[in-house]
Design an enzyme around this catalytic site. Structure first.
Site, PDB file in Angstrom:
ATOM      1  N   LYS A 271       0.837  -1.213   0.000  1.00 18.56           N
ATOM      2  CA  LYS A 271       0.000   0.000   0.000  1.00 18.56           C
ATOM      3  C   LYS A 271       0.873   1.264   0.000  1.00 18.56           C
ATOM      4  O   LYS A 271       0.643   2.218  -0.754  1.00 18.56           O
ATOM      5  CB  LYS A 271      -0.922  -0.022   1.219  1.00 18.56           C
ATOM      6  CG  LYS A 271      -1.567   1.290   1.572  1.00 18.56           C
ATOM      7  CD  LYS A 271      -2.494   1.760   0.481  1.00 18.56           C
ATOM      8  CE  LYS A 271      -2.791   3.227   0.605  1.00 18.56           C
ATOM      9  NZ  LYS A 271      -4.153   3.557   0.738  1.00 18.56           N
TER      10      LYS A 271
ATOM     11  N   CYS B 174      -3.167  11.092   1.880  1.00 22.97           N
ATOM     12  CA  CYS B 174      -2.497   9.812   1.638  1.00 22.97           C
ATOM     13  C   CYS B 174      -1.121   9.981   1.023  1.00 22.97           C
ATOM     14  O   CYS B 174      -0.111   9.608   1.610  1.00 22.97           O
ATOM     15  CB  CYS B 174      -3.375   8.972   0.718  1.00 22.97           C
ATOM     16  SG  CYS B 174      -5.097   8.958   1.244  1.00 22.97           S
TER      17      CYS B 174
END
Ligand code: SAJ
Length: 410
Positions: free
Chosen positions: A207, A261
């Protein structure tokens, strides 16, 4: 165990937890949504939402009305526990895992044999093995035998969360093979994409790698924009030309990298292994430096005018969303406002009010503008009548007014 799961407890009802909870509820699970903020819990129990995401209001309303989704401030017993709490950075760019620790502690008293605990929050490598697993093991259950723990990172794009949460491929990585299997079986009940299994550490790093990859690529585009500014070359034309090569695909420069993010996740990697990640650290610095560069460009132009009206087009962190979190456009608008260079007006059609800034309709602002700073390429800005921009100083940080190469083909 997944076949028998029918009660799910989702801890953290933010941008990931709330969509996940309501999707699970509409798939027939009994869902208990947990959030430490009473205001959030009350809002959801009224069938309303506290965040913006297309389609989420209707989904939550129907999940709550059907009785399948209920929000509370304390976890309750369930078959599957989801942890979807924030993992922010501290001042010195270190991961703050206190919310993950708190959530793990809060659910531990409710664990019973056969339970599955899934960490969805984007986390530094080792979080599932070294933080979540030891905390939930305090329940007295045996990991890998009667308690399963896995990481399944969320990968949804804000603005498209409901579709991507179901359609995207998923990575699941357990602390042991049985945990991986239990998590994969559970995701298969509501995910349409392919589920790939691995171990927890690889899932965590995968991720982070996705977002670090994007950050490094955007940094390359942003570095080109600095170079082109110095060399007086049109960066948009340059990139379009280079992208005509069959193996080149340069991303778009902008006023900086925002959101929750991409500007955060690479630091989780760099913090863990600074000696071997100079590229990722530099990319972060290039992207973080871009708002300052834009402010200086505007300052140079504004200083030549008396009390200019400076119009900032956009404040959101990216095009066609109303999300202001970590937005470089907003940072630039505030910095210009504080620099006393003239009057600063902002046009952000997706947001009603901007704290400390004047949010004005595009037509009105452009009539008064001396300097126009294009910060976010919202779709509706692309329809701006070129007549309104005549005789204005235009600083286009996001290619909003660039004429695509297509129009200049022989
Ligand atoms: N940006 C550029 N140039 C580009 C592309 C983006 O300057 O060519 C900027 C945007 O304007 C924005 C920032 O980068 O300020 C991030 O935008 P984004 O659309 O690239 O990504 P996010 O932060 O909205 O969502 C990302 C996604 N990750 C990837 O595409 C690898 C999403 O799939 C993740 O689930 C999400 O992060 C997350 O939650 O981690």
């Amino acid at each position: 165990m997944a076949d028998k799961a029918n009660r799910v407890c989702v801890i953290g009802l933010g941008y990931i937890g709330l969509p996940t909870a309501s999707i699970l509820a509409t798939k027939g699970y009994d869902v208990i949504g947990v959030d430490v903020q009473r205001r959030v819990v009350d809002t959801i129990n009224r069938g309303e939402i506290h965040i913006e995401e297309p389609g989420l209001d209707l989904l939550v309303k129907s999940a709550v009305n059907s009785g399948k989704l209920k929000a509370t401030v304390e976890p309750e017993a369930a078959d599957v526990f989801f942890i979807s709490v924030p993992t922010p950075l501290t001042e010195d760019k270190a991961p703050d895992l206190s919310y993950v620790e708190d959530a793990s502690r809060a659910l531990t008293p409710f664990l019973k044999p056969g339970n599955l605990v899934i960490l969805e929050s984007t986390s530094p490598p080792g979080t599932t093995d070294d933080i979540v697993a030891p905390i939930v093991a305090e329940s007295g259950l045996t990991l890998g035998e009667d308690l399963f723990v896995a990481h399944a990172p969320e990968r949804v794009l804000p603005g498209h969360i409901l579709r991507e949460a179901v359609e995207n491929d998923r990575i699941v990585g357990g602390i042991d093979p049985r945990s991986t299997q239990a998590a994969a079986d559970f995701y298969a009940t509501f995910v349409g994409g392919t589920i790939f299994s691995t171990d927890a550490r690889t899932a965590e790093l995968a991720k982070l790698t996705e977002n670090a990859f994007r950050d490094v690529n955007i940094a390359f585009a942003n570095e080109l924009s600095l170079l082109c500014s110095q060399m007086e070359v049109n960066v948009w034309e340059l990139i379009e030309l280079a992208n005509r090569h069959p193996r080149v695909n340069i991303l778009r420069p902008g006023p900086g990298v925002g959101g929750h993010c991409i500007a955060v996740d690479p630091w989780f990697i760099v913090h863990r292994a600074p000696d071997v990640t100079p590229l990722m650290a530099t990319a972060r610095r290039v992207n973080d430096g871009k708002p300052h560069f834009v402010v200086e460009r505007v300052r140079q132009r504004a200083q030549r005018l008396i009390d200019p009206v400076i119009v900032c087009l956009g404040a959101a962190y990216k095009a066609d969303v109303d999300d202001l979190r970590e937005s470089p456009a907003l940072e630039i608008a505030h910095a210009l406002n504080q620099a006393n260079l003239g009057e600063v007006l902002v046009c952000e059609p997706f947001v009603r009010q901007l704290d400390g800034l004047e949010n004005v309709a595009v037509q009105d602002a452009l009539k008064r503008a001396d300097i126009v700073v294009a910060l976010v390429p919202h779709r509706q800005f692309k329809r701006i009548d070129p007549e309104l921009l005549k005789e204005k100083i235009l600083i286009d940080t996001c290619g909003l007014f660039n004429t695509p190469l297509e129009h200049r083909k022989f």
